[in-house]
Design an enzyme around this catalytic site. Structure first.
Site, PDB file in Angstrom:
ATOM      1  N   CYS A 196      11.603   5.989  50.235  1.00  0.00           N
ATOM      2  CA  CYS A 196      12.786   5.800  49.386  1.00  0.00           C
ATOM      3  C   CYS A 196      12.438   4.957  48.156  1.00  0.00           C
ATOM      4  O   CYS A 196      11.744   5.429  47.262  1.00  0.00           O
ATOM      5  CB  CYS A 196      13.923   5.198  50.207  1.00  0.00           C
ATOM      6  N   HIS A 253      14.538   8.304  55.585  1.00  0.00           N
ATOM      7  CA  HIS A 253      14.459   7.104  56.418  1.00  0.00           C
ATOM      8  C   HIS A 253      14.495   7.509  57.895  1.00  0.00           C
ATOM      9  O   HIS A 253      15.005   8.567  58.243  1.00  0.00           O
ATOM     10  CB  HIS A 253      15.642   6.173  56.157  1.00  0.00           C
TER      11      HIS A 253
END
Length: 484
Positions: free
Chosen positions: A333, A430
């Site tokens: 991310c 994630h």
């Protein structure tokens, strides 16, 4: 109004006294009694968020508590989430969605209008369950924050929820923690507290018998027990960055720098509990270990600020040396965004307006955008062909030549990017290491004999052990009987 669940609230004498873990253990204990139970935290402050099936974000602790309760996580379990973006500013998430970015001094004014959302979420949750276990935030002793409070006594008083106060003996002064809390509280607030729990005791609990009695004598409150330290808590996802620790395995070294705005650091939890890996969480001021086979750049709440922080530690030099030695890099991310050539933020969504040069290890560039992507996602890893179950929680769009070699494929299209030699990769996914097949085969591709275990089963085992621990040392029946 129809059915309303009974509720009881766990408040603490301070931050990080173990409230979240205590509520998780009580959730599992209630579930094993056949109760329909749900966790609730009116207001949380954390950059470690989870994405819920109903399309929002909540604190990681409430997602773990929902797992302990055996119910899907919901935005109603944490209606107000504060995500610090800088020393003085924060993002306010209301019922799962970003509502505003504010300066710290302005939150007291904003907070006054948030009780309505808190009440809506609490009532919806209470209509669906038998018991609600509420977690406070910080401490009710912070009486300077009492006006318009929604996190502790403001909530307890508004909804007539009895309170149990948890004190942390491991940090010392637990008698003063609990007695002092009563001393500074408004009498009407103090009257909401029905009793106390001593948390994180080490050694022979009998040695604290006199102290336990002294607290009851000074406060008039009932003690519900002394809970010893629970070592396996380290295996559960942590919410606070102060709890970020590595592991001491004897195999391949995985390193992760602790950037200043680190977020979703529980991505590494499945690696930390594997005894065949050594996970090093690198604090500021320390070099990235030269023996690392894999360096993971974690998520970040402020990518551009963490790029500056990363360089200030000299980690950019360490990282490029690591790549020259043949090491592997995985950016998650915000870490993925940092690996690119530039991060552009003309509207100041991630701090001050402007742009910041990236680390230049991937031929990609990121443009910050106001819309935040929140999604529970499934994908297939391009390198191993293994499925990944994870989630996305990010602002910004990343494009560039290296996206032609994606990290993973989703139904909606490709995700991430890889360098031509495949040793530097980035992804917006994630939670990817929780997928057992992917974790095993990915680590094998790096030369590690690790990752071959059922992570979800491991977490279930720990949650059941936590409930056993709570039942053995606290009067759980009496605690539940407080609920009204």
């Amino acid at each position: 109004m129809g059915k309303r669940a009974r509720a009881v609230m766990v408040q603490g004498t301070g931050s990080n006294v173990g409230k979240s873990l205590l509520v998780a253990g009580l959730c599992r204990a209630a579930l094993r009694r056949g109760l329909s139970v749900a966790p609730f935290k009116p207001q949380n402050m954390s950059n470690n968020a989870a994405v819920t099936p109903d399309g929002g974000e909540i604190g990681r602790a409430q997602a773990l508590q929902a797992m302990a309760a055996g119910v899907p996580a919901s935005i109603d379990m944490n209606p107000v989430l504060i995500k610090p973006e800088s020393e003085t500013g924060a993002q306010v998430v209301v019922q799962g969605r970003r509502a505003a970015t504010i300066q710290a001094f302005g939150y007291a004014t904003v907070r006054a209008g948030l009780m309505q959302a808190v009440g809506e979420s609490f009532r919806r949750l209470a209509a669906r369950h038998d018991l609600i276990l509420v977690e406070g935030a910080g401490s009710p002793a912070e009486i300077n924050l009492r006006a318009n409070d929604i996190a502790n006594m403001g909530f307890a008083r508004a909804f007539d929820v009895p309170v149990v106060l948890a004190g942390d003996i491991d940090r010392g002064g637990v008698i003063a923690q609990i007695v002092g809390t009563q001393a500074v509280l408004d009498p009407a607030d103090a009257a909401m507290i029905a009793g106390f729990v001593i948390n994180r005791f080490r050694g022979d609990v009998g040695l604290f018998a006199d102290g336990y009695r002294a607290i009851s004598e000074h406060t008039g409150w009932r003690g519900f027990g002394i809970l010893p330290h629970f070592p396996d808590a380290a295996k559960l996802p942590a919410e606070d960055a102060v709890e970020v620790v590595g592991s001491d395995g004897d195999g391949m070294v995985v390193a992760c720098p602790i950037v200043s705005r680190i977020a979703n650091f529980d991505d590494l939890d499945p690696l930390r509990i594997d005894p065949r890996l050594r996970v090093v969480m690198v604090p500021p001021g320390q070099p990235l270990p030269a023996e690392s086979r894999l360096i993971v750049l974690p998520g970040s709440k402020s990518t551009r600020a963490d790029l500056a922080f990363f360089r200030a530690q000299g980690w950019d030099v360490d990282l490029k040396a690591h790549v020259r030695r043949g090491g592997h890099v995985l950016g998650l991310c915000g870490g993925y965004q940092m690996l690119g050539q530039i991060v552009i933020d003309p509207d100041g969504l991630d701090g001050e307006p402007g742009s910041t040069e990236g680390l230049g290890l991937l031929a990609v560039q990121t443009s910050m955008q106001a819309e935040k992507r929140l999604s529970v996602s499934t994908a297939v890893h391009c390198g191993t062909g293994q499925p990944i179950s994870g989630y996305e929680i990010h602002m910004g769009q990343t494009t560039g030549a290296d996206t032609a070699r994606p990290f993973a494929m989703m139904v909606s299209g490709s995700d991430g990017a890889c360098s031509p030699d495949g040793r530097v990769c980035g992804t917006y996914l994630h939670g990817l290491f929780s997928s057992d097949g992917f974790r095993r085969d990915y680590l094998k591709s790096l030369g590690a004999n690790a990752g071959d275990f059922d992570y979800s089963a491991e977490i279930e085992t720990v949650l059941n052990a936590l409930a056993d621990h709570v039942e053995a040392h606290l009067d759980v029946d009496a605690l539940f009987a407080l609920a009204r």
